[in-house]
Motif scaffolding. Structure first.
Motif, PDB file in Angstrom:
ATOM      1  N   GLU A 184      31.059  40.155  38.120  1.00 31.88           N
ATOM      2  CA  GLU A 184      31.315  41.174  39.138  1.00 31.88           C
ATOM      3  C   GLU A 184      32.799  41.527  39.234  1.00 31.88           C
ATOM      4  N   PHE A 185      33.667  40.532  39.037  1.00 29.15           N
ATOM      5  CA  PHE A 185      35.114  40.775  39.058  1.00 29.15           C
ATOM      6  C   PHE A 185      35.661  41.035  37.656  1.00 29.15           C
ATOM      7  N   TRP A 186      35.257  40.210  36.691  1.00 32.05           N
ATOM      8  CA  TRP A 186      35.862  40.265  35.367  1.00 32.05           C
ATOM      9  C   TRP A 186      35.519  41.537  34.603  1.00 32.05           C
TER      10      TRP A 186
END
Length: 465
Positions: free
Chosen positions: A120-122
């Motif tokens: 979700e972030f990377w």
């Protein structure tokens, strides 16, 4: 009796006309293909794939913000590749810029999306990194290709030769969007969102190999070779160009401004506006079909065309872009770069004031807007291949033209789609302020042109700082 035959030293190797045209054209075609692949995906699939926790409007703005990251990277690329272009030569630097852009584009096609657990972030973070690298490569590509063309041009034909790298922009756009169109027609929307969007990015590897093959066969341009032979190579091109040509950097930046704003409004913004639902009921039905919640407070009406319909309309418009890019070269050669650009910029200012009536004219009006807009784009973009390099001395020409071109990309292109979407949103679906925004950019470019001098007759090879 012996006789001594006179021996004529062999002529220095030179690039043939065909090799110059192909090398300058194919490189920018590949670079712009890579760039447009992202721009199209930023509208069509990236908001849902990489910004999954946002509402549709916020996700679209986030996708365009990442789109703008490359424009922040481009001035960095112009300094980096400009340094080597003015220190070691045009040929090797052009190979480096092509590899930087191409590898980043292929890696975007390999990224997991934010829909994958744990990414979700990377996923969006790596998308930003790859987008930065794309901008880094393009920051050094354009000016090198323009110098390759103009520094090999015969006398009196610099503006004509300078249109060859410019033609890479419409060619790259058409190839990228025809590929997206073919994918859309040959697979379901679910398959396209799942994996089909990756294909244009991965195919970039083939194009890069072709471009490298052509460019590795080049020899150095006569203008730069003369700088080397006379010992005039700048040790620190960045410092030299700001010391001797700071005024030209400012002029070049604003001379290019309206061109950038026009192009990214005609491509990225119109694709968004054209494919957004025209009514709240249509938007609600589309959201329900995909199982997403519909928030009427975030709805902004567009034209309601399907993705494929509007891509075809854009491709038709870009054909005019390509044709009039070629037309612009002889015009700039005959009447001068400055006079040609002044008249075209006046046309851009008037064009911006016609957004509302043209977009409101149904299919005919929208198609007319695209044709007129892309015609103006060709007429303003074509002469830039000669205009910006001619502003600078030979030994800092790569750095100076690259910085001007890419600073203008930050002011004109990086924020253009985001500003346009915001203006369209706050105007509740009207394009009035979007058009005024374009006209305002045209006024700034017009002022810069009035402050500049004609560069048609400068001594291109003898001019050093």
């Amino acid at each position: 009796m012996s006789s001594t035959a006179s021996v004529t030293p062999p002529a220095a190797p030179a690039n043939t006309r065909g090799r110059v045209i192909l090398a300058s054209l194919i490189g920018t075609s590949i670079e712009f293909y890579d760039f447009y692949v992202y721009a199209t995906a930023a509208v069509l699939v990236f908001p849902a794939l990489f910004f999954t926790n946002e509402d549709p409007t916020t996700a679209l703005l986030a996708s365009f913000a990442v789109f703008g990251v490359a424009f922040i990277a481009r001035p960095v690329g112009s300094i980096l590749f400009g340094h080597f272009g003015d220190r070691i030569g045009r040929k090797g630097t052009l190979v480096g810029s092509l590899l930087t852009m191409g590898i980043a584009t292929v890696l975007i096609g390999c990224l997991p999306t934010a829909q994958v657990p744990g990414w979700e972030f990377w996923a969006p973070f790596l998308l930003v990194v790859m987008r930065f690298c794309q901008g880094l490569g393009l920051g050094g590509e354009w000016s090198g290709a323009a110098l390759l063309a103009t520094e090999n041009a015969p006398a009196g034909k610099r503006a004509i030769y300078g249109t060859f790298p410019q033609l890479g922009a419409p060619i790259g756009f058409i190839i990228a969007n025809l590929l997206f169109l073919a994918l859309n027609l040959s697979m379901s929307p679910e398959a396209f969102s799942a994996w089909g969007w990756r294909v244009p990015f991965l195919l970039s590897a083939i194009l890069v190999i072709v471009g490298l093959y052509v460019r590795l066969k080049l020899v150095e341009t006569p203008a730069f070779q003369k700088v080397v032979d006379t010992g005039e190579v700048a040790k620190l091109p960045l410092a030299r160009v700001f010391k001797t040509s700071w005024y030209q950097i400012i002029l070049g930046t604003f001379i290019m401004l309206a061109t950038y704003v026009l192009f990214y409004l005609m491509t990225a913004f119109t694709l968004t506006y054209g494919t957004t639902a025209a009514t709240e009921a249509t938007a609600r039905a589309a959201a329900e079909k995909t199982g997403k919640a519909f928030d009427p407070s975030t709805f902004v009406p567009g034209l309601g065309y399907t993705r494929n319909e509007f891509l075809i309309m854009l491709i038709v418009g870009v054909v005019f872009f390509g044709v009039f890019t070629l037309v612009a070269g002889p015009l700039a050669e005959r009447y001068g770069r400055r006079k040609t650009l002044i008249w075209v910029t006046l046309g851009i200012i008037v064009f911006g004031l016609l957004f509302v009536p043209l977009f409101g004219g149904g299919f005919v009006g929208t198609m007319a807007l695209l044709i007129v807009g892309f015609t103006l784009m060709g007429l303003t973009f074509g002469p830039m291949g000669a205009e910006l390099p001619e502003l600078f001395p030979t030994n800092v020409r790569y750095t100076g033209s690259a910085i001007s071109y890419n600073l203008s990309s930050v002011l004109g292109a990086a924020v253009a789609p985001t500003i346009a979407v915001w203006l369209w949103t706050v105007a509740h679906g009207s394009t009035l302020w979007v058009g005024i925004y374009l006209s305002g950019a045209g006024v700034l470019t017009l002022i810069a042109l009035f402050l500049s001098k004609e560069t048609k007759d400068i001594d291109f090879n003898e001019n050093v700082s």
